[in-house]
Design an enzyme around this catalytic site. Structure first.
Site, PDB file in Angstrom:
ATOM      1  N   GLU A 197      -0.928   7.368  -0.444  1.00  0.00           N
ATOM      2  CA  GLU A 197      -1.166   7.860  -1.811  1.00  0.00           C
ATOM      3  C   GLU A 197      -0.433   9.186  -2.040  1.00  0.00           C
ATOM      4  OE1 GLU A 197      -5.589   7.451  -1.686  1.00  0.00           O
ATOM      5  OE2 GLU A 197      -5.268   6.466  -3.616  1.00  0.00           O
ATOM      6  N   GLU A 208      -7.844   0.791   2.227  1.00  0.00           N
ATOM      7  CA  GLU A 208      -9.189   1.312   1.923  1.00  0.00           C
ATOM      8  C   GLU A 208     -10.229   0.213   1.763  1.00  0.00           C
ATOM      9  OE1 GLU A 208      -6.414   2.495   0.773  1.00  0.00           O
ATOM     10  OE2 GLU A 208      -6.500   4.683   0.629  1.00  0.00           O
TER      11      GLU A 208
END
Ligand code: NAI
Length: 687
Positions: free
Chosen positions: A109, A129
């Site tokens: 990210e 995730e």
């Protein structure tokens, strides 16, 4: 001059380009200190007029390989990752993320918040995730679809897919793959961007057919079993094409915050740490494994063939030995068919298969055993047969070779005693199919040398498996637990539940299959033979359910005979069979048991309690090394739902007093021969 904003992040100058090193060994995990350091460094870049662009790079062997997972269970310390990424984007100078090793989760990210990404060959990138019960919470679900489109982003995020550099380049996740020195390439690239920002957030999400989005969502929901994190990830990714960036970003963060404290995320983190802790063996620290290149597998049956495939895939030279020519041909054909199927499915190149074939030999002549560094025996589950095979191996294997048995239940020391070198013998208990299942129990015999154990663990790792160190006890950890669970399920049937009710209740709980469907699949005769072998040693007073024996006596050995607890249609569909109900009713009547309706909650509760109780007994006997090893075994070997954490996770939630009462209740309801474990061992946290 190097400026040191925090110990974990340092900034150096390469002419007019700043190189920001992230240095938080061993995996450069994102942490509060790393984030603080990054903010300082970004600030420095923004304000230093001599700097025109910057590079973010990881020290050591990797970029940020992920977040510090422990952080997810607590209030997050400031600054949080979105603040760092916002600062990157707000800075007027371009940032290049230089990726090597792994850039996963928050690490990726962060890279998506940069103006360009350059990866060394062999780097893996991804947003895993969802596998921890959360969604990317720092813009991953918003920036990723701007690069790859909504359908691909759904597929990637929901499966936690990891892409290697070449695939990441093809998918536009990285802009360049560097073959030479990564830092230099990144500095050159950063300089070329001077004066230009190219924020991912400013790209528009590629237009897609609504049907393609719907198809991707349906496929992801099915594969992800409709788990909450999968549902939330899909919604958040879809929002990237519907809402303005900042609104969707804020929504993503809110969902991330809510999910990270959910029970499911807590359970998945528990399993993550359980797997990590299972690899810790302080008693083996500094013990070097023996060198391994050639593995001999004895027995070309179901397990032997799977073990050969796993060993070939890991790069070993393999020798497959049999006593029976036809069995050897069948085993060889099974291995060949496996690889042919991989090539047909486009999963493997023909050359890769050729390289495996070149490393494999099959033979009925065992003299070649002298070449083997490791011998894995996978012959019939019969102590006398195994002892004979080990005596023969002993006469042929070179001194120092490691001798392993794939036995499921038998006494490893009795097998080892058939050789002149019991110190070189271990158990390597693979699960079926051996080339697919991750779990391996590495069994320590009483005389096993430490370096032999270390070798077993190292080989299992090289095979891409999850090794669990266990003591030598009947059924080791996994089958011992499973036997207690299955026994309890048989009690439930004897008391009034139908097998299909028990299966359905446990499947609804999340097990991949119910225990009776599993029994039919593996064949009822294996356990039958084992029960017969135990006739002499079984406590005659212990409660014994005769139903399985009667099914076997009626020739119902499971799927392979078209009938077991269920009847199977030609296409293999299980059907409830009235004959089985009649047989069960007769068995109940013979014992004078008046059947009662058993609610599903009782089924699940007793099945879990049976597992937890057996886990407590195993720990008290020292068969398992860590309490959480039990959860590793159940999730990776027995289809226990990962998102439920495992039975130790469940037990810890209940607490000691409740468990103590539950165990006593279970022992009472289970009748003679049942023993209540001490829950204390389950609750002890690792030191
Ligand atoms: P299998 O019956 O499919 O294969 C056994 C093979 O060993 C046969 O090909 C047979 O010809 C060969 N064999 C028998 N005696 C031999 C001897 N004296 N010398 C050389 N080869 C001999 O059995 P399977 O299922 O592969 O099981 C093998 C071992 O793996 C057993 O100890 C079993 O308990 C264990 N195991 C089995 C699992 C399963 O799900 N099938 C799971 C985990 C372990």
């Amino acid at each position: 001059m190097a400026i040191n904003p925090t110990a974990q992040v340092r900034l150096e100058r390469d002419g007019d380009v700043a190189v920001i090193w992230i240095d938080n060994p061993p995996i450069n995990a994102g942490s509060a200190a790393v984030r603080t350091g990054l903010l300082h460094a970004i600030n420095e870049v923004a304000h230093d007029e001599r700097i025109v662009a910057a590079v973010l790079i990881g020290a050591g062997t990797t970029f940020i390989a992920g977040s510090d997972i422990r952080e997810f269970g607590q209030p997050l310390a400031e600054p949080q990752l979105p603040t760092v990424i916002a600062a990157l984007e707000a800075c007027p100078k371009p940032f290049v993320a230089a990726l090597h090793g792994a850039a996963l989760g928050g690490g990726f990210e962060l890279a998506l918040g940069c103006d360009a990404r350059i990866a060394a060959t062999g780097t893996v990138v991804g947003l895993p995730e969802v596998t921890l019960g959360i969604i990317p919470g720092a813009g991953g679900t918003q920036r990723l679809p701007r690069l790859v489109g909504v359908p691909r982003a759904i597929a990637m995020v929901c499966s936690g897919e990891r892409l290697k550099s070449a695939a990441a380049l093809a998918a536009s996740l990285v802009d360049l793959v560097a073959t030479g020195d990564l830092r230099s390439a990144a500095v050159v690239h950063a300089r070329s961007l001077a004066g230009r920002k190219q924020r991912v957030r400013e790209l528009s999400v590629p237009a897609t057919e609504p049907q393609a989005v719907a198809d991707a969502a349906t496929a992801a929901l099915k594969a992800g079993k409709n788990r909450p994190a999968v549902v939330a990830a899909i919604e958040s990714i879809k929002a990237s094409a519907l809402l303005d960036f900042d609104t969707a970003l804020a929504d993503e963060r809110a969902v991330f915050q809510q999910l990270r404290s959910s029970r499911e995320a807590t359970a998945l983190r528990h399993q993550f740490f359980a797997e990590r802790d299972s690899a810790k063996h302080p008693q083996l620290a500094g013990v070097a494994p023996r060198a391994m290149q050639t593995i001999a597998v004895i027995g070309a049956g179901t397990m032997g063939s799977g073990i050969v495939i796993a060993a070939l895939d890991a790069g070993y030279d393999v020798l497959l030995l049999e006593q029976d020519g036809e069995a050897l041909d069948r085993g060889g054909a099974r291995i060949h068919d496996h690889y042919a199927g991989r090539v047909r499915a486009g999963k493997m190149a023909p050359e890769a298969v050729q390289s495996r074939q070149d490393r494999m030999r099959t033979s009925l002549q065992w003299d070649d055993l002298a070449e083997a560094d490791l011998v894995i025996e996978a012959v019939f589950e019969d102590i006398e047969v195994k002892r004979q095979v080990f005596a023969r191996i002993d006469g042929l294997a070179r001194p120092g070779a490691v001798l392993a048995s794939n036995t499921s239940y038998l006494d490893l020391d009795a097998i080892a005693a058939a050789t002149s070198r019991p110190q070189d013998v271990i158990g390597l208990h693979f699960f079926s199919p051996a080339h697919v299942m991750r779990l391996i129990e590495v069994v320590r015999g009483q005389p096993t040398e430490s370096d032999v154990l270390a070798t077993g663990l190292a080989v299992a790792k090289k095979l891409g498996k999850l090794p669990l160190l266990t003591g030598n006890a009947f059924g080791f950890v996994g089958n011992r637990l499973y036997a207690a669970y299955r026994r309890q399920c048989e009690f439930l049937v004897e008391e009034g539940a139908w097998p299909e009710q028990v299966d359905a209740a446990l499947q609804r709980f999340g097990f991949a299959m119910g225990p009776f469907a599993v029994a039919d699949l593996s064949g009822l005769d294996i356990a039958w033979r084992m029960r017969q072998a135990q006739v002499g040693t079984r406590d005659p007073a212990a409660r014994y359910v005769h139903i399985a024996d009667r099914l076997c006596e009626a020739g119902r050995l499971g799927r392979k005979t078209g009938a077991g607890y269920y009847r199977y249609t030609e296409s293999g569909q299980p059907m409830v069979d009235e004959t089985v109900h009649v047989l069960i009713e007769r068995a109940r009547a013979d014992k004078g048991i008046a059947p009662r309706a058993i609610p599903d909650e009782e089924i699940v509760r007793r099945a879990l309690l049976a597992l937890a109780n057996e886990a407590a007994l195993l720990l008290a006997e020292g068969v398992a090394a860590h309490a959480t090893d039990v959860d590793v075994a159940l999730v990776n070997g027995y289809g226990f739902p990962r998102w439920e954490g495992g039975v130790v996770f469940w037990a810890r939630e209940r607490g000691e007093a409740a468990l103590r009462a539950d165990f006593a209740w279970l022992a009472e309801i289970s009748g003679p021969g049942s023993k209540a474990g001490d829950p204390g061992a389950l609750l002890a946290l690792p030191s």
